[in-house]
Scaffold this motif. Structure first.
Motif, PDB file in Angstrom:
ATOM      1  N   CYS A 392       1.319  -1.698  -0.071  1.00 42.55           N
ATOM      2  CA  CYS A 392       0.071  -0.017  -0.587  1.00 42.55           C
ATOM      3  C   CYS A 392       0.813   1.340   0.031  1.00 42.55           C
ATOM      4  N   LEU A 393       1.914   1.179  -0.844  1.00 42.18           N
ATOM      5  CA  LEU A 393       2.459   2.107  -0.787  1.00 42.18           C
ATOM      6  C   LEU A 393       2.715   3.698  -1.853  1.00 42.18           C
ATOM      7  N   SER A 394       2.585   4.532  -2.072  1.00 45.62           N
ATOM      8  CA  SER A 394       2.266   5.818  -2.251  1.00 45.62           C
ATOM      9  C   SER A 394       4.113   6.303  -3.233  1.00 45.62           C
ATOM     10  N   ASP A 395       4.059   7.760  -4.302  1.00 43.65           N
ATOM     11  CA  ASP A 395       4.653   7.967  -3.938  1.00 43.65           C
ATOM     12  C   ASP A 395       5.690   8.720  -3.027  1.00 43.65           C
ATOM     13  N   VAL A 396       4.982   9.039  -2.009  1.00 42.07           N
ATOM     14  CA  VAL A 396       5.546   9.383  -0.494  1.00 42.07           C
ATOM     15  C   VAL A 396       6.635   8.530  -0.594  1.00 42.07           C
ATOM     16  N   SER A 397       6.173   6.783  -0.364  1.00 39.57           N
ATOM     17  CA  SER A 397       7.553   6.209   0.289  1.00 39.57           C
ATOM     18  C   SER A 397       8.668   6.017  -0.505  1.00 39.57           C
ATOM     19  N   LEU A 398       9.026   6.663  -2.404  1.00 37.64           N
ATOM     20  CA  LEU A 398       9.802   6.675  -3.072  1.00 37.64           C
ATOM     21  C   LEU A 398      10.538   7.349  -2.546  1.00 37.64           C
ATOM     22  N   ARG A 399       9.571   8.580  -2.171  1.00 41.66           N
ATOM     23  CA  ARG A 399      10.754   9.748  -1.644  1.00 41.66           C
ATOM     24  C   ARG A 399      11.227   9.879  -0.409  1.00 41.66           C
ATOM     25  N   VAL A 400      10.618   8.571   0.418  1.00 42.73           N
ATOM     26  CA  VAL A 400      11.730   8.810   1.489  1.00 42.73           C
ATOM     27  C   VAL A 400      12.699   7.841   1.384  1.00 42.73           C
ATOM     28  N   LEU A 401      12.239   6.422   0.523  1.00 45.34           N
ATOM     29  CA  LEU A 401      13.540   5.867   0.519  1.00 45.34           C
ATOM     30  C   LEU A 401      14.410   6.497  -0.908  1.00 45.34           C
ATOM     31  N   ALA A 402      14.589   7.790  -1.616  1.00 51.13           N
ATOM     32  CA  ALA A 402      15.193   7.447  -1.963  1.00 51.13           C
ATOM     33  C   ALA A 402      16.395   9.324  -1.669  1.00 51.13           C
ATOM     34  N   ASP A 403      14.873   9.335   0.094  1.00 50.03           N
ATOM     35  CA  ASP A 403      16.152  10.353   0.960  1.00 50.03           C
ATOM     36  C   ASP A 403      16.887   9.309   1.658  1.00 50.03           C
ATOM     37  N   ALA A 404      16.835   8.523   1.879  1.00 42.67           N
ATOM     38  CA  ALA A 404      17.251   7.268   3.180  1.00 42.67           C
ATOM     39  C   ALA A 404      18.632   7.005   2.586  1.00 42.67           C
ATOM     40  N   LEU A 405      18.356   6.896   1.190  1.00 43.54           N
ATOM     41  CA  LEU A 405      19.553   6.038   0.580  1.00 43.54           C
ATOM     42  C   LEU A 405      20.639   7.016   0.223  1.00 43.54           C
TER      43      LEU A 405
END
Length: 431
Positions: A392-405
């Motif tokens: 149940c992920l959205s684009d928000v999760s992609l942005r959070v993942l990018a920031d974490a990486l």
């Protein structure tokens, strides 16, 4: 790290070259890094077939196969024909209603043949059970020491039925499939004719009370595993196995002297057996040798066990030492991902599968939380492979993942993030 693009509809998939190889046909790297490897999905419908690159191209001339044949028609000589038995590499008897006595007769016939190249025995989906079946298996393994892949799933076997294997010279088995067997208690013949539901529904607590004497001493369990010193892959999914037997078996499998790389424990309802889960996880602490260069990676598959956040609490509070962990389909929420976030930096996990846990963006934020700015260049976790399908992920999760990486959360090389319908088609992230 090479840049690659990840979208909500596609996943980047890079093999994990650093993981150790094994002598088995399916290495741990393929388990974690390839869609064609052993599945970590909680869906279990049919026994897995053993189709590997080790099999020669003309497989039908090198196997003896019976499918849906009456036991009286299981005549090895008729199927072998004029072929030289020394060329036979695979024996398959599937769905033939074969019981222990008929299997013993087949083994007697096989033992009259020279079978130096037999490496796969698949007798799944039969009615094997009782001491006769176990004794026959022990004789076959002694007669054909080249057997590496042994599939016994969907039968009526108990662990105690297999104890005779531990009395023989060590065999070459590397992959053992015991899925959907009543492993805890020896099955009485009267139960074999009952329906599927009743065969699998005996109470664990009743089994504990009635058959505790069998596991009063677990030395025979250790002897059974010692008889397979090359064992790397064990499938126990959907088995009816009590706490005492499961802990004893996992204790034998995860000693430092073993080389087990994969243990499948799907669909065992460990969420309601947290004390046993804790002991199982603590047992994995002995599965690694002190010398990291000699250490075997251990992949524990706990998919579909209804663990919930309580199970994650047990996991993160244990002494578990794992290189790979599958937690798919376990009702993990934001609270559970927060506990994982705190545990992962001190763990040895390089591959984590959280698919089919509907924790959403907030759970993703909790998982990727970094509590202090990481400017040292060291990674916060060691995760190289991450599965987040159907969360149940959205684009928000992609942005959070990018920031974490960007903050060195992990040396991520492989991400699976399919079937997240809230993501915008074409949403991208760079690894």
């Amino acid at each position: 790290m090479n840049a690659s693009m990840l979208t909500g509809a596609e996943s980047t998939h890079i093999p994990i070259a650093a993981l150790p190889k094994s002598g088995s046909a399916t290495s741990l790297a393929s388990l974690l890094g390839g869609e064609q490897g052993v599945s970590t999905s909680p869906t279990l419908c049919e026994p897995a077939t053993c189709s590997t690159d080790d099999l020669v191209s003309s497989i039908h001339s090198r196997e003896i196969a019976f499918v849906d044949v009456e036991p009286v028609d299981l005549i090895i000589a008729d199927v072998l024909g004029e072929r030289d038995p020394r060329t036979i590499e695979c024996l398959r008897i599937n769905g033939c209603r074969m019981d222990g006595s008929s299997f013993s007769a087949i083994v007697e016939e096989l033992c009259t043949l020279d079978l130096p190249n037999l490496h796969t025995v698949d007798v799944s989906k039969n009615q094997l059970g009782g001491p006769a079946a176990g004794s026959a298996l022990a004789r076959l393994l002694a007669h054909a020491p080249s057997i590496r892949f042994l599939s016994l799933g969907w039968n009526y076997l108990s662990l105690f039925d297999l104890k005779d294997i531990g009395l023989n010279t060590p065999c070459s088995v590397t992959s053992l499939d015991l899925r959907s067997n009543p492993l805890y208690v020896p099955r009485k013949s009267s139960r074999r004719s009952s329906g599927k539901a009743s065969r699998r529904s005996s109470s664990t607590s009743q089994s504990d009370a009635e058959h505790a004497d069998i596991f009063a001493s677990t030395e025979w369990v250790y002897a059974l595993i010692d008889a397979m010193p090359n064992l790397t892959h064990v499938q126990l999914a959907q088995a009816n196995i009590g706490d005492k037997a499961l802990v004893a078996l996992l204790g034998a499998l995860t000693r430092a002297s073993t080389c087990v790389e994969y243990i499948g424990l799907e669909w065992l309802d460990l969420g309601s057996r947290l004390a046993a889960l804790c002991r199982i996880l603590d047992n994995t602490a002995s599965s690694h040798l002190q010398d990291a260069t000699d250490r075997s990676a251990l992949h524990l598959n706990l998919a579909a066990n209804n663990l919930g956040d309580a199970g994650i609490d047990v996991l993160t509070s244990s002494r578990a030492r794992l290189s790979s962990l599958t937690l798919a389909c376990n009702f993990i929420t934001e609270r559970g991902t927060s506990m994982l976030a705190k545990w992962l930096p001190s763990s040895e996990i390089v591959s984590l599968d959280l698919s089919d846990n509907y924790f959403g963006d907030q759970g993703m934020i909790s998982l990727l939380a970094i509590y202090s700015a990481n400017k040292s260049g060291m990674h916060y976790t060691q995760i190289r492979s991450l599965a987040l399908n159907s969360c149940c992920l959205s684009d928000v999760s992609l942005r959070v993942l990018a920031d974490a990486l960007a903050c060195n959360w992990a040396p991520l090389e492989s991400v699976r993030i399919l079937r997240n319908g809230r993501m915008t088609p074409g949403a991208k992230i760079s690894l």
